[in-house]
Scaffold this motif. Structure first.
Motif, PDB file in Angstrom:
ATOM      1  N   ARG A   1       0.747  -1.196   0.025  1.00  9.32           N
ATOM      2  CA  ARG A   1       0.095   0.091   0.021  1.00  9.32           C
ATOM      3  C   ARG A   1       0.690   1.469  -0.055  1.00  9.32           C
ATOM      4  O   ARG A   1       0.388   2.308  -0.597  1.00  9.32           O
TER       5      ARG A   1
ATOM      6  N   VAL B   1       1.962   1.714  -3.656  1.00  7.54           N
ATOM      7  CA  VAL B   1       1.056   2.425  -4.360  1.00  7.54           C
ATOM      8  C   VAL B   1       0.932   3.983  -4.127  1.00  7.54           C
ATOM      9  O   VAL B   1       0.506   4.545  -5.149  1.00  7.54           O
TER      10      VAL B   1
ATOM     11  N   THR C   1       3.282  -4.415  -9.218  1.00 13.86           N
ATOM     12  CA  THR C   1       3.636  -2.963  -9.399  1.00 13.86           C
ATOM     13  C   THR C   1       4.747  -2.626 -10.257  1.00 13.86           C
ATOM     14  O   THR C   1       4.648  -1.625 -10.998  1.00 13.86           O
TER      15      THR C   1
ATOM     16  N   ASP D   1       2.613  -2.315 -13.419  1.00 13.53           N
ATOM     17  CA  ASP D   1       2.082  -0.771 -13.341  1.00 13.53           C
ATOM     18  C   ASP D   1       2.949   0.280 -13.789  1.00 13.53           C
ATOM     19  O   ASP D   1       2.722   1.340 -14.290  1.00 13.53           O
TER      20      ASP D   1
ATOM     21  N   ALA E   1      -5.379  -8.579 -11.047  1.00 12.50           N
ATOM     22  CA  ALA E   1      -4.533  -7.591 -11.323  1.00 12.50           C
ATOM     23  C   ALA E   1      -3.365  -7.973 -12.127  1.00 12.50           C
ATOM     24  O   ALA E   1      -3.002  -7.021 -13.359  1.00 12.50           O
TER      25      ALA E   1
ATOM     26  N   CYS F   1     -10.099  -4.315  -6.137  1.00  9.26           N
ATOM     27  CA  CYS F   1     -10.455  -3.177  -6.597  1.00  9.26           C
ATOM     28  C   CYS F   1      -9.441  -2.696  -7.598  1.00  9.26           C
ATOM     29  O   CYS F   1      -9.645  -2.234  -8.669  1.00  9.26           O
ATOM     30  N   GLU F   2      -8.120  -2.747  -7.196  1.00 11.34           N
ATOM     31  CA  GLU F   2      -6.982  -2.541  -8.308  1.00 11.34           C
ATOM     32  C   GLU F   2      -7.034  -3.392  -9.543  1.00 11.34           C
ATOM     33  O   GLU F   2      -7.014  -2.702 -10.731  1.00 11.34           O
TER      34      GLU F   2
ATOM     35  N   SER G   1     -10.271  -2.507 -11.759  1.00  9.87           N
ATOM     36  CA  SER G   1     -10.118  -1.136 -12.361  1.00  9.87           C
ATOM     37  C   SER G   1      -9.097  -1.454 -13.471  1.00  9.87           C
ATOM     38  O   SER G   1      -9.645  -0.850 -14.604  1.00  9.87           O
ATOM     39  N   ARG G   2      -8.230  -2.267 -13.550  1.00  9.50           N
ATOM     40  CA  ARG G   2      -7.721  -2.493 -14.851  1.00  9.50           C
ATOM     41  C   ARG G   2      -8.231  -3.533 -15.728  1.00  9.50           C
ATOM     42  O   ARG G   2      -8.130  -3.408 -16.780  1.00  9.50           O
TER      43      ARG G   2
ATOM     44  N   PHE H   1      -9.800   5.022  -6.070  1.00  7.31           N
ATOM     45  CA  PHE H   1     -10.146   4.461  -7.444  1.00  7.31           C
ATOM     46  C   PHE H   1     -10.982   5.220  -8.425  1.00  7.31           C
ATOM     47  O   PHE H   1     -11.143   5.089  -9.590  1.00  7.31           O
TER      48      PHE H   1
ATOM     49  N   ARG I   1      -9.469   7.086 -11.770  1.00  6.00           N
ATOM     50  CA  ARG I   1      -9.054   6.061 -12.953  1.00  6.00           C
ATOM     51  C   ARG I   1     -10.466   5.593 -13.524  1.00  6.00           C
ATOM     52  O   ARG I   1     -10.449   5.744 -15.000  1.00  6.00           O
TER      53      ARG I   1
END
Length: 1609
Positions: free
Chosen positions: A1341, A1344, A1381, A1384, A1421, A1460-1461, A1464-1465, A1509, A1512
Motif C-alpha cells: 500500500r 502504491v 507494481t 504498473d 491485477a 479493486c486495483e 479497475s484494470r 479508485f 481512474r
C-alpha cells in the motif's frame, strides 16, 4: 472334550526356537549323518483351510495403509491357532504349516493305530464344529477340508549347513489324496486308514468308485466314556503333557536351557528368523505384506527308486539349491513331499534379505538349479515356477507351535506353473516385465486353465542364459515418440549439443556419459539424443545392453560392429555371411574368415591356419579388422555410438573402446547406472579422458512432473491435490511418477471427463477448490481453446484420501531393499521416524527411540543422511527452500579427481562424516528423502506397536500445541482450549499445569483492561482540535512510540520472526495425524480446526481447505455428540469455512457459512429487511448500554464466553464486508447492522484489541457507506484507546495494527499524504515486530500511494524492501505484489524497473502456486496488466488469452483494495476492447458501450470501491464517452476526475488525464506519441534515478488512448 490350558510360557531362547519345530524334531535323533532316516507308524491329518489366499490378496491390494499385515496376521492366527490347539489337546504333533494348510502327526505303535484313529476323527469333527458355528469376518468364509491316513511313515532329514526334514511314504501320499477328495467341511479317510480304524464307532458315507470313505460322525453309546478312553490313549504318547505339566498345551514349550540342543535345533530355522529370535516382538516384526519373488522347485522321480535313493537325490538337490540361493540372498522356506514329487518353496526378499535386482537373481538361480537337478540320476523331471508380487510373510500358528510361512496368490501361481508346465522354468508376466534380462531370453507359453487362479495373465518360459544372442534384438530399450516430448532434460541436451559441435569441429573423439539410478529416464534421454544427432553424413549406431551382456565375451563390440556392417537386419546366417564377406574381403585374408564365426554366428569353412592360431592372436586379429573397418567408415560418415546401460559393457569391449577413441574420431554417448563394483581399468581411463563429459542426471522439476502426468493421462490439466501428491511422492523421478499413476489407476482413483468452466458450474464447498493445474509446455493437445467444453481433464474420485494410500509394490520393493541393507539399529530409527511422519524433529525422534542416547542417534542419523535416507535442516525455511529445489544435473570431473591421492580421499571421507555429524547435531528438522520410504517403514509396524508410539508422540507434542512465542503462545482460535477439553486422558496434573504455563495464558487482569482505562479520554485529543491537528498528534504519537521501542531497556519486540508455520507443520499437523490414527476423533478435530485457522492466517487458503475437509469427515463421525463442545466446534467449522470462501471470493457461500456459524453461536443474523430494522434498533440500545457501562467495574466474561464472542466477531466482520459488495440498496442496511453487531460483541469481550479493531472496521464501513457523522468519532475512540498505555509486546502490536489500519483507511478514502506518513510508521513497527504476514501489505500500500504521488525514488526504495522481504521469506504473495507494481510502472509511470518479459515469466511460472492460485485480487491485477500491455501493442490474440483468464476471476470478488486495483484494470481492458470493436465496426457495439458505462457507474456507486479508485474510473468513463461520440459527458467525467485528483493529491492520474485531454482534443497527432514508439524510448530506472529532470520527463511516457469515434451514437 474341553481341556483349558492357559499356563504362561517361559521366556527362554530354546522355547522360542522349539515353537518353530515339531516334536518329531525337538525330541528326535540329531545324528550328523545326512541324509538320515527313521521309520515309524502313525496317523497323518492334512487340514486345508479355504479363504486365506483370497483374503491375503484383498489385503495386499488394499488402497490405504491402515489395511495391512496386522489385521491379516490377527485373522489368520485367530483361525489357525484354534486348529493347532485342538490338535495339540488331542495329542497330535504339528509337522508343517504349508501356507493356509497344515500337516499333523500322531506317532504311535502299530497296535495302537485303531484307537488313535478314533481320537483323530474326534479331533477332526471338533475342528469342523468350530468353523461351522463361527461367523465370517472381513468378507471371509472359513471352511476346512480334512484328510486322514495311517500306516508306515519315514522321516527323512537332509541338508548341510541348514537342516530340513520330510515325512515320506505311502501314508503321506494317502493323506494328500484323501484331502484332495474332500469337499468343504468333509473328513475323508484314506483306504488304509479305513481298514485300520474301529469301524463300529465311525459312521461313514461311501464315495462312488473310491475305496476312501467320508466320515459323518462317531457312533458313541450314551454309556461310552470318551474322556476315559482318550486319557488311556494318551498314556501311550511319550511327550503328551501330564502330571505337573498338565496345564500346558505342549511339553516342548517348557524346555530347559540346553546349549547343545539349542545349536542342533537352530539348523532347522531360517536365517531371517534366527537373526530376530531374541526379539520379543519377533512375531510382529516379521509379519508383513511384502513384495517377494517365489521360486517353486519340483523334483519328480523315476518311479522305481528305493527310499534311500530318493533320500540321496533330495539331499544332493537341497545342498545345491541352498548354496545357489545363499549367493543371491534367497532362502528355502518349506520342503514338501507329496504325490507329485518333492517340492522346494524358495523365497527371495524375506525381511533383512531384500537385494537389488531380486527378480533377475531369482530367474538366474532357477535356471542354474534346473540345469543341475536335471542331471541328478534319480530325478526324472525338474519343473520350476517363478512369480513376483506381494504376499503375506509372517508367523502363522499358535504361540506354542508356529512357523514362518508365505501365503498369497503369487505363491499359488508359482505352484500351478510348476505343475502345469512340467520340465521347464516358467515365470509370470510380472517377473518377465520387471527383470533386467532381455526379452529374447523368454518365450511366451500357451495359456492353460489353472485351478484357483483367475486371469493369471501370460506365462513365459525362461530359456536360460546360454542361448545364442540373435542380431537385431539389442536396440535401445526406450523408443522415441513424436507426441511425447522429453521433459526436464534441457541441460543435458545443451551439453549434448555442445559436445556434438566440438565433435564436428575437432579431429578427436568426444565421449558423453550420463549416470543415473534406475527410473531417472536415461534410456529416453539417449533415445532423444539419437534423434537429435541425425544428419545426412552421420552414422548413428544405438544399442541397449542388459545384465547378461557383461558376462558375454566381446559382446558390446559384437553388437556395434554387427550394426556397422549391416548384419543386424539379416534374417539368416547365410545372408549375414554373404554381407560380411563383401565388407571384409579387402581387410582380411580369406583363410581367416572363420575366426568371425563365433562373433557373428556365421559358418565360414574352418582353415588350418585359423585353427592353429592362439586365442590371443585371434582376438588381436579381430580387433585390428574392426578398427580398419571403422576407420574406412569414418572417412565418409561421422560415427556416433550410443550405448544404453553401459555399466554392462564387458571388460574386453571396454579395452577396445579405449583404443577406438584414441585412434579414430568417434562420438560415444553412454547412459549407465552407478557401477556396483569398481569399474575396470579401461572404463576408468575413458571416464578420465580429457574429452569425456561425465554427467550425473538429476530429478526433473515439479512443472515437468505435472506436464508428464498430463501427457500420460492425455488430459489438459489435473487437480492441485493430485499434482501435490505426485510431485511429493515421485521426488522428481519419472519412474516413481509412473508407478504412482499406475497405482491410482489400479484403484480407480482417477476420473477423466470433459472440462466444465467455473462460471458454468454451481459453486459449492466441495467444488470450491476444484482447480486444475495445466502442463507448463505449450502443447496443442492441452491448450484451453475457445471451445473448452471438449477439453479432457482429470479429477479424483470423491472420498479418496491420497495421502493415506499405500505405496505401489514396485516402489515399496525399492525401499525395502534399502531398509534391509541397514543395520538393525538404523532400521529401528527409520521405522520410529516413520511413525512421526514425512518430516520430523530430532527432539521428538529422540523421545520415542527405545533406550538410545544422543550420541547413538546422531551417529545413526549422520549415516542415514549420508546414504540419502534423510535430509537435515536447521530451520523450517531451509526445508521449504530445499523442497522446491530438486537435485539438479551436474558434471563430475573424474580426471581432476584422479589427481588426488587415495590417502587424501580416505581422509576426506572421515572428515565428511564428521561434518555431517556436526550438521545433524545442529539441525532440528529431518525429512525423509523419499516419501515412499516413510510409508514403507510405517507399514512394518503392527497396530498395537503403532498406537503406543503415536501416544508417545502426542504426549510430547501437546506441550507445544499453540502459537509461537512471537505471537504470544496463544491458541490459533482464540480461547479454543478453554471451550473444548482436549487433554490426553493419561496426562497427570503436573503435565496439565505445565501445558497451561507453556500456553502463556495471562491472568484476567493482565489481558483485559479495566473499564476506567478503556473509557478514559485523554487530553491529547481534545474536542476543540481540527482533524489536521488530530492527524499531527497521531503521527507524533507513533513517532514517540517507535523511539520508545528502540530505546527501551527491556525487549519490547520479538527477537525472532513468527514461527507459526513451523508450529503448524511440526506440532499441530502431526498431533492431528496421531490422534486420527489413535481414533481420538474429538482431539483430532480440535487440532485440525487449529491448523485451518493457522493456514488462514498464513494466507494459504488451499491447505486450509484441505484440512477443513479432513475436519468435516471427523465432524460427521461425531454427529451424535450433542454437547456444547461439539456445538462450538461445529460453529468454528462453519466460521472457518466462511473465512476460506470469503478469502477466495465466493461470497454467497461465505455468507451462508457465516450465518450458520452465528446461529450455532446464538447470535442469529436476520434475513429480511424488516428484521434488519428491528435488530438495528436492538443493537443501538445494546451499544448505548455497553458505552454507559465503560466507567463501571463489570465482571469480565468467562473463557468459554470469550471463545464464543471471538467467533461472533469474526463472522460479523466478514458479513458487513460481504454485504458492502452488493449493489442492491437494502444491502447497505445489512452491512451496517453487521458492523454494529461486531462492535457490540467486541465491547462485550472487554478486550482492548478487539474493541479497537471493531471501531476501526466500523469507521471504514461508515466512510465507504457514506455515514459521514460516524466514522470520525469511532476512529478517534480507537486511537484514544492506545494512548498512554504501558508499552509491552501486546501494546506494541496493537499500536502497529492501528497505524497499519489507519494507513489503509486513509489510502482507500484518498488521503494519500496521510496514508504515506502512517504507512512509514506502520512499516517501522512491523519491521521491529517481525511479522511477515502483516508487513508485506503495508509495503504494498505504501508503494502504491507513493506511485500515485509520483514519488518514484522513495517508491523504488520501498519496492527494494519488498523484494528483499519477498526473496528472503520466499513469500509468494509479496513476489506477486512486487511484479504487479513492476507492470504498473511499465504501463503508467513511463520507465522500466523490471522488464515485461521478467514479469510475464513470473506469472507463467507461479500462477499455479497453491497460495497465488486462489488470491483472486492479485491474479486479476496481474492478468489484467498483461492483457493491457498486449492490447496497447495491438497483439489481440495474446490479449484474449490473459483477458479471458482475468474474466474468470471477476465473479470471485473480495472486498479488498487489491481486488479493486485488479478490477479497475480489468475495466480498462474492456474499454480498450471497445475501441477495437468500434474500429472493426462490430454489430451491437453501441449496446456494448452503454453496458460498459453502466458497469463503470456501478463501480463508482459500490460502497466497497474506495474514492482512491474514482479518478481512474472516471477517466475510463470519459474515454468510453468520447469513443461513442459523447463529448459533453466526456468533459464532465474528465473535470470530475481532475477535481478528485486535486483533492487527493493523485499526481499520476492527474498527469495522465491531462495528456488524454490534450490528445483527444488536439488536431495534431504525432507518430512519436503512439505506444509502440513510447515503449522503445522507455528508460530503465538505473538510467534516470539520479537525474530529477529525467524523472520528471518520464511523465510524458503515458499511453494515449486511441480515438475511434462511433458514427451512429
Amino acid at each position: 472334550m474341553n481341556i483349558i490350558r492357559k499356563a504362561s510360557l517361559p521366556d527362554r531362547t530354546i522355547v522360542r526356537i522349539a515353537a518353530h519345530l515339531p516334536d518329531l524334531i525337538v525330541y528326535g535323533d540329531f545324528t550328523p549323518e545326512r541324509p538320515s532316516t527313521e521309520y515309524f507308524d502313525g496317523i497323518l491329518m492334512f487340514v486345508d483351510i479355504s479363504g486365506f489366499t483370497a483374503m491375503t490378496e484383498k489385503f495386499s491390494t488394499a488402497m490405504y495403509m491402515d489395511r495391512g499385515a496386522e489385521q491379516l496376521v490377527d485373522i489368520l492366527n485367530r483361525h489357525i491357532s484354534v486348529i493347532v490347539e485342538k490338535v495339540l489337546i488331542f495329542g497330535g504333533d504339528i509337522l508343517k504349516f504349508a501356507g493356509d494348510a497344515l500337516l499333523a502327526l500322531w506317532k504311535v505303535e502299530r497296535k495302537q493305530l485303531k484307537n488313535f484313529i478314533t481320537v483323530v476323527v474326534k479331533c477332526s469333527l471338533e475342528i469342523h464344529g468350530i468353523f461351522e458355528n463361527q461367523e465370517s469376518e472381513e468378507g471371509l468364509d472359513i471352511r476346512v477340508k480334512i484328510g486322514l491316513s495311517a500306516g508306515h511313515i519315514k522321516k527323512l532329514v537332509f541338508g548341510d549347513e541348514k537342516s530340513y526334514f520330510l515325512v515320506i511314504g505311502q501314508a503321506v501320499e494317502d493323506v494328500r489324496f484323501a484331502q484332495s477328495m474332500a469337499q468343504m467341511n468333509d473328513i475323508i479317510l484314506s483306504p488304509n486308514c479305513w481298514q485300520l480304524c474301529d469301524r463300529s464307532i465311525i459312521e461313514i458315507e461311501r464315495i462312488p468308485d473310491q475305496r476312501a470313505v467320508k466320515v459323518n460322525f462317531l457312533k458313541l453309546s450314551p454309556t461310552y466314556n470318551f474322556d476315559e478312553f482318550f486319557m488311556n490313549c494318551m498314556t501311550y504318547m511319550k511327550y503328551y503333557p501330564s502330571g505337573d505339566h498338565k496345564n500346558i498345551l505342549r511339553l516342548a514349550s517348557n524346555l530347559e536351557s540346553n546349549s547343545d540342543l539349542e545349536l542342533s535345533l537352530q539348523k532347522y530355522i531360517m536365517r531371517s528368523i534366527l537373526k530376530q529370535i531374541d526379539d520379543k516382538q519377533l512375531k510382529g516384526y516379521l509379519s508383513e505384506l511384502r513384495p517377494v519373488t517365489i521360486v517353486f522347485v519340483n523334483l519328480q522321480f523315476k518311479g522305481k527308486e528305493t527310499a534311500d535313493d530318493i533320500g540321496q537325490a533330495i539331499q544332493d538337490s537341497s545342498v545345491y539349491i541352498d548354496s545357489v540361493l545363499k549367493t543371491f540372498k534367497g532362502q528355502i522356506n518349506k520342503v514338501f513331499m507329496f504325490d507329485k514329487g518333492c517340492s522346494f518353496l524358495c523365497v527371495f526378499g524375506f525381511p533383512g534379505e531384500k537385494a537389488p535386482d531380486e527378480i533377475t537373481h531369482a530367474l538366474e538361480s532357477a535356471v542354474i538349479i534346473f540345469d543341475y537337478c536335471s542331471q541328478i540320476f534319480k530325478i526324472k523331471i525338474v519343473s520350476i515356477g517363478v512369480a513376483s508380487g506381494i504376499v503375506f510373510c509372517g508367523i502363522v500358528g499358535h504361540s506354542v507351535r508356529h512357523e514362518y510361512t508365505v501365503i498369497g496368490q503369487k505363491v499359488n501361481i508359482a505352484a500351478r506353473m510348476m505343475m502345469y508346465y512340467p520340465g521347464i522354468v516358467t515365470c509370470d508376466s510380472v517377473t518377465y516385465s520387471n527383470c533386467s534380462l532381455p526379452s529374447y531370453f523368454f518365450k511366451e507359453l500357451p495359456k492353460q486353465h489353472m485351478k484357483g487362479v483367475a486371469e493369471p495373465g501370460p506365462f513365459y518360459q525362461c530359456l536360460g542364459l546360454n542361448e545364442k544372442v540373435m542380431f537385431g534384438m539389442s536396440s535401445l530399450t526406450c523408443s522415441r515418440h513424436e507426441d511425447y516430448p522429453l521433459l526436464g532434460r534441457n541441460k543435458e541436451i545443451r551439453l549434448f549439443l555442445y559436445n556434438m559441435k566440438q565433435f564436428l569441429l575437432a579431429k578427436s573423439s568426444q565421449i558423453l556419459m550420463f549416470e543415473g539410478v534406475t527410473g531417472y529416464g536415461k534410456s529416453q534421454l539417449v533415445s532423444e539424443l539419437g534423434y537429435l544427432a541425425q544428419s545426412e553424413d552421420h552414422r548413428i549406431i544405438a544399442i541397449g545392453l542388459t545384465k547378461v551382456s557383461i558376462h558375454q565375451y566381446f559382446y558390446t563390440i559384437q553388437l556395434l560392429m554387427g550394426s556397422v556392417l549391416g548384419l543386424d537386419t539379416c534374417k539368416h546366417y547365410k545372408e549375414r555371411q554373404h554381407n560380411l564377406e563383401g565388407r571384409v574381403q579387402n581387410c582380411l585374408d580369406e583363410k581367416f574368415y572363420c575366426i568371425l564365426n563365433d562373433i557373428f554366428h556365421v559358418q565360414f569353412p574352418l582353415t588350418r591356419e585359423a585353427c592353429t592360431m592362439s586365442g590371443e592372436k585371434k582376438q588381436k586379429e579381430i580387433e585390428e579388422l574392426f578398427m580398419n573397418i571403422l576407420k574406412e567408415t569414418s572417412k565418409t560418415e561421422k560415427l556416433i555410438f550410443i550405448i544404453d546401460e553401459a555399466q554392462y559393457i564387458d571388460i574386453i569391449s571396454w579395452e577396445f573402446l579405449e583404443q577406438l577413441i584414441q585412434k579414430l574420431n568417434v562420438f560415444l554417448i553412454m547412459s549407465l547406472s552407478p557401477f556396483v563394483d569398481a569399474p575396470c581399468k579401461s572404463a576408468n581411463a575413458i571416464m578420465k579422458n580429457r574429452n569425456t563429459t561425465y554427467v550425473v542426471i538429476g530429478e526433473i522439476s515439479s512443472k515437468d512432473i505435472r506436464s508428464k502426468v498430463c501427457l500420460d493421462l492425455n488430459v489438459a490439466s489435473i487437480p492441485k491435490e493430485l499434482e501435490m501428491y505426485l510431485v511429493e511422492g515421485s521426488c522428481g523421478i519419472p519412474l516413481y511418477c509412473e508407478e504412482l499413476l499406475k497405482n491410482l489407476h489400479h484403484h480407480k482413483v482417477l476420473i477423466i471427463h470433459q472440462y466444465q468452466p467455473e462460471e458454468k458450474s454451481n459453486v459449492s464447498w466441495h467444488t470450491l477448490f476444484k482447480n486444475y493445474t495445466k502442463p507448463q509446455m505449450n502443447l496443442n493437445l492441452f491448450s484451453f481453446s475457445a471451445n473448452e467444453d471438449k477439453v479432457q481433464v482429470c479429477d479424483i474420485t470423491p472420498g479418496v484420501r491420497l495421502k493415506n494410500m499405500s505405496p505401489p509394490s514396485t516402489l515399496k520393493e525399492i525401499s525395502l531393499v534399502q531398509l534391509d541393507s541397514m543395520s538393525l539399529s538404523q532400521q529401528m530409527l527409520v521405522r520410529c521416524a516413520a511413525i512421526i511422519g514425512l518430516t520430523f524433529t530430532t527432539a521428538l525422534l529422540f523421545e520415542i527411540l527405545p533406550c538410545w542416547n544422543m550420541k547413538m542417534m546422531v551417529e545413526a542419523l549422520a549415516t542415514l543422511v549420508q546414504s540419502r535416507i534423510f535430509y537435515c535442516f536447521q530451520s523450517q525455511k531451509s526445508l521449504r527452500l530445499t523442497a522446491k529445489r530438486k537435485g539438479a544435473t551436474f558434471e563430475v570431473h573424474h580426471r581432476s579427481m584422479a589427481l588426488k591421492s587415495s590417502s587424501k580421499i580416505a581422509g576426506r571421507e572421515d572428515e565428511d562424516m564428521c561434518v555431517i555429524e556436526n550438521e545433524v547435531t545442529q539441525c532440528r528438522i529431518m525429512r525423509f528423502c523419499k516419501p515412499i520410504m516413510q510409508k514403507t517403514a510405517y507399514e512394518l509396524w503392527l497396530k498395537d506397536q503403532k498406537a503406543a508410539l503415536h501416544v508417545k508422540c502426542a504426549r510430547f507434542l501437546e506441550e507445544s500445541a499453540h502459537k509461537c512465542e512471537h505471537c504470544g503462545s496463544r491458541d490459533f482460535i482464540p480461547f479454543h482450549h478453554y471451550a473444548v477439553d482436549i487433554r490426553l486422558n493419561t496426562l497427570d496434573l503436573h503435565t496439565v499445569r505445565k501445558m497451561i504455563h507453556t500456553h502463556a495464558i495471562k491472568r484476567t487482569e493482565e489481558v483485559f483492561l479495566s473499564k476506567g482505562r478503556l473509557s478514559k479520554k485523554f487530553d491529547i485529543l481534545r474536542d476543540d482540535l481540527s482533524p489536521e491537528e488530530i492527524g499531527e498528534k497521531i503521527l507524533y504519537f507513533f513517532d514517540i512510540t517507535l523511539n520508545k521501542i528502540t530505546a527501551a531497556d527491556e525487549i519490547l519486540t520479538p527477537i525472532e520472526s513468527c514461527q507459526c508455520q513451523e508450529v503448524l507443520e511440526f506440532v499441530l499437523l502431526p498431533l492431528a495425524y496421531h490422534f486420527t490414527v489413535l481414533e481420538e476423533l474429538d482431539k483430532a478435530l480440535y487440532y485440525y480446526l487449529e491448523i485451518v485457522a493457522g493456514y488462514i492466517g498464513l494466507n494459504d487458503n488451499y491447505l486450509a481447505y484441505i484440512h477443513l475437509c479432513e475436519g468435516e469427515r471427523l465432524l460427521k463421525s461425531l454427529k451424535h455428540d450433542k454437547s456444547w463442545c461439539h456445538t462450538f466446534e461445529s460453529a468454528i467449522f462453519y466460521t472457518l469455512k466462511g473465512q476460506v470462501s470469503f478469502n477466495v471470493g465466493q461470497m454467497t457461500l461465505a455468507q451462508k457459512m457465516m450465518r450458520k456459524a452465528l446461529k450455532l453461536l446464538k447470535r442469529v443474523f436476520p434475513y429480511t429487511c424488516l428484521a434488519v430494522l428491528l435488530q438495528t434498533n436492538v443493537e443501538k440500545n445494546k451499544h448505548a448500554f455497553h458505552m454507559s457501562q465503560q466507567e463501571e467495574d463489570v465482571t469480565p466474561p468467562g473463557k468459554k464466553k470469550l471463545a464464543q464472542l471471538h467467533q461472533q466477531i469474526s463472522c460479523l466482520s466478514s458479513l458487513w464486508q460481504i454485504y458492502s459488495l452488493d449493489y442492491a440498496c437494502h444491502c447497505k442496511y445489512f452491512a451496517h447492522l453487521a458492523a454494529m453487531m461486531q462492535v457490540n460483541s467486541a465491547l462485550e469481550t472487554q478486550d482492548n484489541f478487539q474493541i479497537i479493531k471493531a471501531y476501526l472496521d466500523y469507521s471504514l464501513h461508515s466512510q465507504l457507506a457514506g455515514y459521514q457523522g460516524l466514522w470520525f468519532k469511532y476512529e478517534v475512540m480507537a486511537i484514544e484507546n492506545v494512548f498512554n498505555k504501558p508499552l509491552n509486546r501486546e501494546t506494541v502490536e496493537i499500536i502497529a495494527y492501528v497505524a497499519e489500519k489507519l494507513s489503509y483507511i486513509k489510502y482507500m478514502m484518498g488521503y494519500l499524504d496521510l496514508s504515506i506518513q502512517l504507512g512509514f510508521r506502520a512499516h517501522g513497527m512491523w519491521q521491529l515486530i517481525k511479522d511477515p504476514n502483516r508487513h508485506y501489505f503495508v509495503l504494498q500500500r505504501l508503494t502504491v500511494a507513493l506511485f500515485l504521488k509520483n514519488r518514484y525514488q522513495k517508491m523504488i526504495e520501498v519496492m527494494e524492501w519488498m523484494w528483499s522481504f519477498a526473496t528472503i521469506e520466499e513469500h509468494a504473495i509479496s513476489q506477486g505484489l512486487f511484479y504487479f507494481t513492476c507492470l504498473d510502472i511499465l504501463l503508467y509511470a513511463g520507465f522500466i524497473y523490471r522488464t515485461f518479459e521478467e514479469c510475464l515469466e513470473f506469472i507463467n511460472d507461479r500462477e499455479d502456486n497453491k497460495i497465488l492460485k486462489f488470491h483472486s485480487g492479485l491474479l486479476l491485477a496481474l492478468y489484467s496488466d498483461v492483457a493491457i500491455w498486449f492490447a496497447r501493442h495491438e497483439e489481440w490474440e495474446n490479449f484474449e488469452v490473459f483477458f479471458n483468464r482475468a474474466k474468470k476471476l471477476v465473479h470471485r470478488r473480495t472486498p479488498s483494495f487489491l481486488f479493486c486495483e485488479g478490477f479497475s484494470r480489468y475495466m480498462e481492458c474492456q474499454v480498450l476492447c471497445l475501441q477495437k470493436q468500434i474500429q472493426e465496426q462490430m454489430e451491437n457495439v453501441q449496446d456494448i458501450g452503454v453496458e460498459l458505462l453502466k458497469n463503470l457507474e456501478n463501480l463508482v456507486a459500490q460502497s466497497s470501491t474506495g474514492p482512491i479508485f474514482h479518478p481512474r474510473i472516471y477517466h475510463l468513463m470519459a474515454y468510453a464517452c468520447i469513443l461513442m461520440g459523447d463529448e459533453e459527458n466526456c468533459n464532465v467525467f474528465l473535470r470530475t476526475a481532475l477535481q478528485i485528483c486535486e483533492v487527493q493529491g493523485n499526481v499520476l492520474e492527474r498527469s495522465w488525464i491531462n495528456i488524454s485531454k490534450r490528445w483527444w482534443y488536439s488536431d495534431e497527432v504525432s507518430e512519436e506519441d503512439s505506444w509502440l514508439q513510447i515503449v522503445l524510448r522507455l528508460p530503465k530506472w538505473n538510467e534516470i534515478e539520479f537525474d530529477d529532470n529525467k524523472i520528471k520527463n518520464v511523465e510524458q511516457n503515458k499511453f494515449r488512448f486511441k480515438i475511434t469515434i462511433m458514427d451512429n451514437y
